[in-house]
Design an enzyme around this catalytic site. Sequence first.
Site, PDB file in Angstrom:
ATOM      1  N   ASP A   1      17.743  71.632  71.730  1.00 55.45           N
ATOM      2  CA  ASP A   1      18.350  72.156  72.954  1.00 55.45           C
ATOM      3  C   ASP A   1      19.853  72.022  72.760  1.00 55.45           C
ATOM      4  OD1 ASP A   1      18.671  73.085  75.614  1.00 55.45           O
ATOM      5  OD2 ASP A   1      18.870  71.018  76.307  1.00 55.45           O
TER       6      ASP A   1
ATOM      7  N   GLU B   1      16.645  77.089  71.318  1.00 55.28           N
ATOM      8  CA  GLU B   1      16.734  77.961  72.482  1.00 55.28           C
ATOM      9  C   GLU B   1      17.723  79.086  72.213  1.00 55.28           C
ATOM     10  OE1 GLU B   1      16.381  76.301  76.659  1.00 55.28           O
ATOM     11  OE2 GLU B   1      18.487  76.868  76.606  1.00 55.28           O
TER      12      GLU B   1
ATOM     13  N   ASP C   1      17.679  66.303  78.220  1.00 48.02           N
ATOM     14  CA  ASP C   1      17.987  67.182  77.087  1.00 48.02           C
ATOM     15  C   ASP C   1      16.941  67.043  75.984  1.00 48.02           C
ATOM     16  OD1 ASP C   1      20.615  68.404  77.886  1.00 48.02           O
ATOM     17  OD2 ASP C   1      21.133  66.288  78.057  1.00 48.02           O
TER      18      ASP C   1
END
Length: 192
Positions: free
Chosen positions: A8, A67, A139
Amino acid sequence: MPIILGIDPGSRITGYGIIRQQGRQLEYLGSGAIRINASDLPSRLKHIYAGVTEIITQFQPDMFAIEQVFMAKNADSALKLGQARGTAIVAAVNHDLPVFEYAARLVKQTVTGIGSADKLQVQDMVTRMLQLSAKPQVDAADALAIAITHAHSIQHSLIVAKQNNPSITTHKEQILALMKTRYSRGRFRLKG
């Protein structure tokens, strides 16, 4: 039994999560966050690269999932996020890892069943899916969700690939079949 590293990305905090996929079962291997205190962007990017490289060296993943960039309201934030993503991807490519990208909405949909889920919903579902005794940091939970999404994608792609070619047996054949299924539109070229 591939090991999947989920990332992430962020220019201040980059979450990571590592899982092992064994058929339909997912095993938690580790997670955390690379926290960056440097004020200038080049130093932050260097820290991200070093952190991701260290994680790859420690866990020896087979695949790298990250992502995709989303359209942010603030152009400066979007540029910094893109640079952080690029830095993490370069670390993966330098270790010969195949890179897979997933939209945030798809990650949320896969993990929670709701494409507009918030971070706490993702964190709760990741904790349940991986049967963790404690909730991972937000996160790290997002990174684990990305890895879980990739694991689900592998499972689906392998079912399709095996229907088309029942002789697929080795891990390398499975990865190549997955990549061919994912990138069959000609955007990427595969060697071998």
